[in-house]
Scaffold this active site. Structure first.
Site, short mmCIF file in Angstrom:
data_model
loop_
_atom_site.label_atom_id
_atom_site.label_comp_id
_atom_site.label_asym_id
_atom_site.label_seq_id
_atom_site.Cartn_x
_atom_site.Cartn_y
_atom_site.Cartn_z
N VAL A 114 3.59 2.75 2.71
CA VAL A 114 4.85 2.09 2.41
C VAL A 114 5.43 2.72 1.14
CG1 VAL A 114 6.01 -0.08 1.88
CG2 VAL A 114 4.02 -0.06 3.41
N ASP A 160 0.86 -1.18 0.00
CA ASP A 160 0.00 0.00 0.00
C ASP A 160 0.90 1.24 0.00
OD1 ASP A 160 -1.73 2.08 0.53
OD2 ASP A 160 -2.91 0.99 2.03
N HIS A 161 0.89 1.97 -1.10
CA HIS A 161 1.82 3.09 -1.25
C HIS A 161 1.43 4.31 -0.40
CE1 HIS A 161 5.36 4.60 -2.89
NE2 HIS A 161 5.08 4.65 -4.18
N ARG A 162 0.29 4.26 0.28
CA ARG A 162 -0.06 5.35 1.17
C ARG A 162 0.84 5.35 2.40
NH1 ARG A 162 -6.33 4.14 2.08
NH2 ARG A 162 -5.37 2.08 2.34
#
Length: 463
Positions: A437, A433-435
């Site tokens: 990580v 999850d790029h939010r």
């Protein structure tokens, strides 16, 4: 004939077998009208959006009516079976009221009783008290004898044939995995309870059947074969596990911004270690395969990079850092994809992790995974390699920040020590999850897992 009064009839309602579930489908009835049932006896199997669960009846009596046929979806709280509690075993209950000392013996009876696998299912409030059941005293109708025998771990005996061996549920699962009949095991535990050591001792003369090195999750049911009998198409209702999976994947894919990174790694040394561990006396009787070491490698990588083990709280606009790892293992079953998890996997030794993996896979293969086993996961592993696939771009399990996909392990030409040699190679894919990580953190986790699998001695130096 005595006329049954409404007061003598107990209505057993569909319980909430998970958190917030509103309905369940009746898959199979194990009893019919006229059958005698006893407190704790499984009367039916139902499927929710999360798993298939067996429902035990909480009192004694005679089945009066089944309100719904198999295949019916019933709302939680709706009565599904009526039982006349004045007939059958219930009529004898007053004569069998235990004396005060009997309640002290109740803990000894618990290993013999079938433990409900329900979430939110309370203890029965009837006056009936659980007592140790002796084979000749148990009344089981003929159609249910085979089922009761199977529940007691005897595939070919009835309850009346012999007493049920005393063993805790994990020991029973271990015995089933090793193909050991508990009735033939000599107990060494207190009060005649069979221990893990007893099961291992009984299994020693007979080598346990080993699965394929990479086949660590149950294979999916074969796809339906087209008959081409003139039917142009078949419509299959979306329900149960498939319906829940679809909703969860859509929600995850369009809520969490996914990023996937890949790495191809030489796992020859890991495969050699797997073979060595199979011969280790500390690992005898346990499931030892590449997935075990991959799981351990991921746990070590999380310990070195704890930021990956978190979740995004949209409502409170917070990142929730988890200080424990409930390791999910994606399993393909005939009912669809489920992801049970190993609770507190970060605290387990390698033998303990192997035991937990074995129990998880065996339970999933039998279709008996409980809803509780699929809740609270933090990070997941999906082993697509069992299907011969090199890798994939996995979608996050809802509420988690990372998922590791493991590809097929194949013998490939590889540059090793300056020379091209045949080596065991696989490709790993990590979605996150790029939010919460970023690329650096995700890359470090994936690189650590790859480094451990390439040099498994790092499991010791980095742990």
């Amino acid at each position: 004939m005595t006329t049954m009064t409404e007061a003598s009839v107990r209505e057993f309602k569909m319980p909430d077998v998970g958190e917030g579930l509103t309905e369940a489908e009746i898959l199979k009835w194990y009893v019919q009208p006229g059958d005698t049932v006893t407190d704790g006896q499984v009367v039916c199997e139902v499927e929710t959006a999360k798993a298939a669960v067996e429902l035990p009846i909480p009192y004694d009596g005679v089945v009066r009516e089944l309100h719904f046929p198999e295949g019916t979806t019933v709302d939680v709280g709706t009565s599904i079976i009526a039982v006349d509690v004045t007939g059958g075993a219930a009529a004898e209950a007053p004569a069998e009221q235990p004396e005060p000392a009997a309640e002290e013996a109740e803990p000894e009876a618990k290993p013999q009783g079938r433990q409900p696998v329900l979430v939110g299912y309370g203890v029965a409030t009837s006056s009936t008290k659980r007592r140790p059941r002796k084979g000749p005293e148990v009344t089981v109708p003929a159609p249910a004898q085979a089922i009761q025998a199977e529940l007691n771990g005897h595939g070919h005996d009835t309850v009346a044939d012999r007493p049920r061996p005393l063993a805790k549920p994990p020991v029973r699962k271990l015995a089933k995995d090793l193909g050991v009949d508990l009735a033939t095991v000599h107990p060494s535990g207190p009060d005649g309870i069979i221990t893990r050591e007893d099961v291992h001792a009984a299994a020693t003369p007979m080598p346990a059947e080993q699965p394929a090195p990479v086949a660590t999750v149950p294979a999916a049911a074969p796809a339906p074969v087209a008959s081409y009998d003139g039917t142009r198409e078949t419509r299959i209702p979306v329900k149960g596990v498939r319906k829940a999976t679809a909703a969860a994947m859509v929600g995850s894919a369009f809520t969490a911004p996914h990023v996937t990174e890949f790495v191809t790694v030489d796992v020859t040394r890991t495969m050699k270690l797997v073979e060595e561990l199979k011969q280790d006396k500390e690992m005898q009787g346990l499931r030892v395969n590449p997935l075990l070491l991959i799981a351990k490698a991921l746990l070590v990588a999380i310990k070195r990079n704890p930021g990956i083990n978190a979740s995004w709280d949209e409502a409170n606009q917070e990142i929730v850092q988890k200080h424990y790892v409930n390791l999910g293992i994606a399993a393909a079953t005939p009912r669809g994809l489920i992801v049970p998890n190993i609770k507190d996997a970060h605290d387990k030794t390698l033998p303990q992790l192997a035991e937990a993996l074995g129990e998880l896979v065996a339970t999933a293969r039998e279709g008996k995974t409980s809803p509780a086993a699929m809740q609270g996961g933090t990070v997941t592993i999906t082993n697509v390699g069992v299907f011969g696939v090199d890798t994939g771009t996995p979608i996050l399990n809802p509420g988690e920040s990372a998922i590791l996909a493991v590809g097929a392990i194949k013998l490939q030409p590889w540059v090793h020590k300056g020379k091209v040699k045949p080596r065991q190679v696989t490709t790993l894919a990590l979605s996150f999850d790029h939010r919460l990580v970023d690329g650096e953190l995700g890359s470090k986790v994936l690189a650590d897992v790859a480094a451990i699998l390439e040099q498994p001695k790092r499991l010791i130096t980095w742990a």
